[in-house]
Write a protein that holds these residues in place. Structure first.
Motif, PDB file in Angstrom:
ATOM      1  N   GLY A   4       0.803  -1.204   0.000  1.00 60.96           N
ATOM      2  CA  GLY A   4       0.000   0.000   0.000  1.00 60.96           C
ATOM      3  C   GLY A   4       0.841   1.260   0.000  1.00 60.96           C
ATOM      4  O   GLY A   4       1.961   1.296  -0.509  1.00 60.96           O
ATOM      5  N   VAL A   5       0.287   2.323   0.591  1.00 62.41           N
ATOM      6  CA  VAL A   5       0.912   3.642   0.569  1.00 62.41           C
ATOM      7  C   VAL A   5       1.154   4.113   1.996  1.00 62.41           C
ATOM      8  O   VAL A   5       0.282   3.982   2.857  1.00 62.41           O
ATOM      9  CB  VAL A   5       0.010   4.661  -0.165  1.00 62.41           C
ATOM     10  CG1 VAL A   5       0.632   6.052  -0.154  1.00 62.41           C
ATOM     11  CG2 VAL A   5      -0.267   4.209  -1.595  1.00 62.41           C
ATOM     12  N   ALA A   6       2.332   4.675   2.242  1.00 63.27           N
ATOM     13  CA  ALA A   6       2.647   5.276   3.542  1.00 63.27           C
ATOM     14  C   ALA A   6       3.068   6.720   3.313  1.00 63.27           C
ATOM     15  O   ALA A   6       4.083   6.984   2.661  1.00 63.27           O
ATOM     16  CB  ALA A   6       3.755   4.499   4.244  1.00 63.27           C
ATOM     17  N   ILE A   7       2.275   7.647   3.836  1.00 66.28           N
ATOM     18  CA  ILE A   7       2.553   9.088   3.742  1.00 66.28           C
ATOM     19  C   ILE A   7       2.951   9.543   5.133  1.00 66.28           C
ATOM     20  O   ILE A   7       2.207   9.357   6.096  1.00 66.28           O
ATOM     21  CB  ILE A   7       1.297   9.843   3.263  1.00 66.28           C
ATOM     22  CG1 ILE A   7       0.836   9.324   1.892  1.00 66.28           C
ATOM     23  CG2 ILE A   7       1.550  11.349   3.212  1.00 66.28           C
ATOM     24  CD1 ILE A   7      -0.580   9.733   1.524  1.00 66.28           C
ATOM     25  N   SER A   8       4.124  10.133   5.250  1.00 66.55           N
ATOM     26  CA  SER A   8       4.651  10.482   6.570  1.00 66.55           C
ATOM     27  C   SER A   8       5.141  11.930   6.612  1.00 66.55           C
ATOM     28  O   SER A   8       6.099  12.286   5.927  1.00 66.55           O
ATOM     29  CB  SER A   8       5.808   9.543   6.936  1.00 66.55           C
ATOM     30  OG  SER A   8       6.346   9.857   8.197  1.00 66.55           O
ATOM     31  N   GLY A   9       4.447  12.754   7.394  1.00 68.81           N
ATOM     32  CA  GLY A   9       4.887  14.127   7.642  1.00 68.81           C
ATOM     33  C   GLY A   9       5.028  14.980   6.400  1.00 68.81           C
ATOM     34  O   GLY A   9       5.941  15.815   6.325  1.00 68.81           O
ATOM     35  N   VAL A  10       4.122  14.832   5.445  1.00 63.96           N
ATOM     36  CA  VAL A  10       4.252  15.550   4.180  1.00 63.96           C
ATOM     37  C   VAL A  10       3.747  16.987   4.312  1.00 63.96           C
ATOM     38  O   VAL A  10       2.621  17.229   4.764  1.00 63.96           O
ATOM     39  CB  VAL A  10       3.495  14.813   3.054  1.00 63.96           C
ATOM     40  CG1 VAL A  10       3.282  15.721   1.840  1.00 63.96           C
ATOM     41  CG2 VAL A  10       4.264  13.568   2.642  1.00 63.96           C
ATOM     42  N   SER A  11       4.579  17.919   3.904  1.00 66.43           N
ATOM     43  CA  SER A  11       4.217  19.335   3.850  1.00 66.43           C
ATOM     44  C   SER A  11       4.561  19.888   2.478  1.00 66.43           C
ATOM     45  O   SER A  11       5.521  19.433   1.835  1.00 66.43           O
ATOM     46  CB  SER A  11       4.962  20.147   4.927  1.00 66.43           C
ATOM     47  OG  SER A  11       4.600  19.714   6.226  1.00 66.43           O
ATOM     48  N   LYS A  12       3.761  20.867   2.020  1.00 65.86           N
ATOM     49  CA  LYS A  12       3.994  21.473   0.711  1.00 65.86           C
ATOM     50  C   LYS A  12       3.505  22.914   0.717  1.00 65.86           C
ATOM     51  O   LYS A  12       2.409  23.210   1.178  1.00 65.86           O
ATOM     52  CB  LYS A  12       3.247  20.688  -0.385  1.00 65.86           C
ATOM     53  CG  LYS A  12       3.470  21.217  -1.795  1.00 65.86           C
ATOM     54  CD  LYS A  12       4.895  21.018  -2.262  1.00 65.86           C
ATOM     55  CE  LYS A  12       5.135  21.573  -3.646  1.00 65.86           C
ATOM     56  NZ  LYS A  12       6.549  21.392  -4.085  1.00 65.86           N
ATOM     57  N   SER A  13       4.368  23.811   0.205  1.00 64.48           N
ATOM     58  CA  SER A  13       4.024  25.222   0.072  1.00 64.48           C
ATOM     59  C   SER A  13       4.247  25.671  -1.356  1.00 64.48           C
ATOM     60  O   SER A  13       5.071  25.105  -2.083  1.00 64.48           O
ATOM     61  CB  SER A  13       4.882  26.081   1.020  1.00 64.48           C
ATOM     62  OG  SER A  13       4.672  25.718   2.368  1.00 64.48           O
ATOM     63  N   GLY A  18       9.336  34.194   0.876  1.00 66.34           N
ATOM     64  CA  GLY A  18       8.865  35.298   1.695  1.00 66.34           C
ATOM     65  C   GLY A  18       7.360  35.487   1.635  1.00 66.34           C
ATOM     66  O   GLY A  18       6.788  36.233   2.440  1.00 66.34           O
ATOM     67  N   ASN A  19       6.706  34.833   0.677  1.00 65.03           N
ATOM     68  CA  ASN A  19       5.249  34.965   0.559  1.00 65.03           C
ATOM     69  C   ASN A  19       4.644  33.629   0.141  1.00 65.03           C
ATOM     70  O   ASN A  19       3.780  33.561  -0.734  1.00 65.03           O
ATOM     71  CB  ASN A  19       4.898  36.062  -0.459  1.00 65.03           C
ATOM     72  CG  ASN A  19       3.415  36.396  -0.446  1.00 65.03           C
ATOM     73  OD1 ASN A  19       2.753  36.289   0.590  1.00 65.03           O
ATOM     74  ND2 ASN A  19       2.886  36.780  -1.596  1.00 65.03           N
ATOM     75  N   ARG A  20       5.101  32.567   0.795  1.00 65.60           N
ATOM     76  CA  ARG A  20       4.649  31.224   0.426  1.00 65.60           C
ATOM     77  C   ARG A  20       3.378  30.859   1.189  1.00 65.60           C
ATOM     78  O   ARG A  20       3.172  31.268   2.325  1.00 65.60           O
ATOM     79  CB  ARG A  20       5.754  30.198   0.711  1.00 65.60           C
ATOM     80  CG  ARG A  20       6.964  30.376  -0.194  1.00 65.60           C
ATOM     81  CD  ARG A  20       8.085  29.399   0.129  1.00 65.60           C
ATOM     82  NE  ARG A  20       7.746  28.012  -0.183  1.00 65.60           N
ATOM     83  CZ  ARG A  20       7.774  27.496  -1.410  1.00 65.60           C
ATOM     84  NH1 ARG A  20       8.110  28.255  -2.445  1.00 65.60           N
ATOM     85  NH2 ARG A  20       7.483  26.223  -1.616  1.00 65.60           N
ATOM     86  N   THR A  21       2.529  30.075   0.535  1.00 62.13           N
ATOM     87  CA  THR A  21       1.285  29.596   1.129  1.00 62.13           C
ATOM     88  C   THR A  21       1.424  28.108   1.410  1.00 62.13           C
ATOM     89  O   THR A  21       1.747  27.324   0.503  1.00 62.13           O
ATOM     90  CB  THR A  21       0.092  29.827   0.184  1.00 62.13           C
ATOM     91  OG1 THR A  21      -0.042  31.230  -0.051  1.00 62.13           O
ATOM     92  CG2 THR A  21      -1.193  29.281   0.791  1.00 62.13           C
ATOM     93  N   THR A  22       1.202  27.711   2.653  1.00 61.86           N
ATOM     94  CA  THR A  22       1.286  26.300   3.018  1.00 61.86           C
ATOM     95  C   THR A  22      -0.011  25.600   2.618  1.00 61.86           C
ATOM     96  O   THR A  22      -1.081  25.918   3.136  1.00 61.86           O
ATOM     97  CB  THR A  22       1.514  26.135   4.534  1.00 61.86           C
ATOM     98  OG1 THR A  22       2.734  26.792   4.887  1.00 61.86           O
ATOM     99  CG2 THR A  22       1.614  24.661   4.905  1.00 61.86           C
ATOM    100  N   VAL A  23       0.107  24.670   1.688  1.00 63.59           N
ATOM    101  CA  VAL A  23      -1.061  23.950   1.169  1.00 63.59           C
ATOM    102  C   VAL A  23      -1.273  22.653   1.941  1.00 63.59           C
ATOM    103  O   VAL A  23      -2.409  22.243   2.187  1.00 63.59           O
ATOM    104  CB  VAL A  23      -0.891  23.676  -0.341  1.00 63.59           C
ATOM    105  CG1 VAL A  23      -2.059  22.863  -0.890  1.00 63.59           C
ATOM    106  CG2 VAL A  23      -0.762  24.991  -1.099  1.00 63.59           C
ATOM    107  N   LEU A  24      -0.182  21.996   2.326  1.00 63.03           N
ATOM    108  CA  LEU A  24      -0.262  20.782   3.147  1.00 63.03           C
ATOM    109  C   LEU A  24       0.672  20.947   4.341  1.00 63.03           C
ATOM    110  O   LEU A  24       1.822  21.380   4.174  1.00 63.03           O
ATOM    111  CB  LEU A  24       0.149  19.548   2.340  1.00 63.03           C
ATOM    112  CG  LEU A  24      -0.787  19.073   1.226  1.00 63.03           C
ATOM    113  CD1 LEU A  24      -0.128  17.949   0.427  1.00 63.03           C
ATOM    114  CD2 LEU A  24      -2.122  18.613   1.779  1.00 63.03           C
TER     115      LEU A  24
END
Length: 261
Positions: A4-13, A18-24
């Motif tokens: 299967g799939v293991a997603i661990s601590g994923v973040s994305k901006s 200086g003007n980033r938007t955090t999406v995950l």
């Protein structure tokens, strides 16, 4: 986790420095071998972004994803992932059969030793045996989407990623297509990550429903769907289905209230 799939601590901006938007923000989730997991939430909660990261289409800024124990890069190379986008993305100048055959003809050396599904048999199992030699423009929207799903199964991937595949269809056609997908999945148990905006769709198809919150995108709650399988259209009329629908809608309402505070 070996399957299967293991997603661990994923973040994305996204956005300029200086003007980033955090999406995950620090998303962790597992999808067991043969498990069907739907992701639902308000617009901007990062549902499609998460799916694209698992598919290897965009990189995560932080965290990791493994598919059947392999990195996403290795899993995509080994064709362990099938992807069904919102639009069927069929080539209009090729027949339905040739569209489904196309992945097999790209880099054929990479297919050596692989178990490939027979395109004609796949299309027939999706109710398209009569349409093998038709062109996409000759098919309804639902039939085009079934062809796209069949194409994703050609390599018999262990993991299937689906990004609102029925969103462009009217409700009656959409329900017919989801029941068709459910029937096929119940006899071909794959690990599925399914993005949707439809609460009944998520309940009918899933083993678990992941409700996401927005700004930043994060998991608010994971709801178990304890309805017995195999499921059919009769499930919609049960008290258990209505109770689950109420639970999911209340959670979504709570999430959206938080977003607009």
């Amino acid at each position: 986790m070996t399957g299967g799939v293991a997603i661990s601590g994923v973040s994305k901006s996204f956005g300029p420095e200086g003007n980033r938007t955090t999406v995950l923000d620090d998303v962790s989730l597992t999808i067991g071998r043969g498990e069907f997991v739907s992701v639902i939430g308000p617009s901007g909660c990062g549902k499609s972004t998460l799916l694209k990261i698992v598919a290897g289409l965009i990189p995560a800024d932080e965290g990791s994803v493994t598919v059947d124990g392999e990195s996403v890069k290795t899993a995509t190379r080994d064709k362990l992932i099938g992807l069904v986008p919102q639009s069927p993305a069929l080539l209009p100048w090729k027949t339905v059969l040739d569209n489904v055959r196309l992945p097999m003809r790209i880099n054929p050396k990479a297919n050596a030793g692989r178990t490939l599904r027979h395109p004609e048999e796949l299309l027939t199992s999706f109710g398209l045996g009569h349409a093998l030699h038709k062109y996409p423009s000759q098919l309804s929207g639902g039939m085009q989407q079934r062809a796209a799903i069949a194409r994703a199964f050609v390599f018999d991937p262990g993991v299937l990623l689906m990004d609102e595949p029925f969103s462009a269809l009217d409700e009656m056609n959409r329900d017919q297509q989801r029941l068709g997908l459910l029937e096929f999945w119940q006899s071909n148990r794959k690990s599925v990550l399914f993005v949707t905006h439809s609460v009944p769709e998520a309940i009918m198809l899933s083993d678990r429903i992941v409700v996401m919150a927005a700004h930043p995108g994060r998991i608010a709650e994971v709801i178990d769907v304890d309805l017995p399988r195999p499921r059919s259209v009769e499930a919609y009329a049960t008290d258990e289905f209505r109770d689950l629908e109420g639970h999911v809608r209340r959670t979504l309402h709570s999430v959206m209230e938080e977003t607009h505070v």
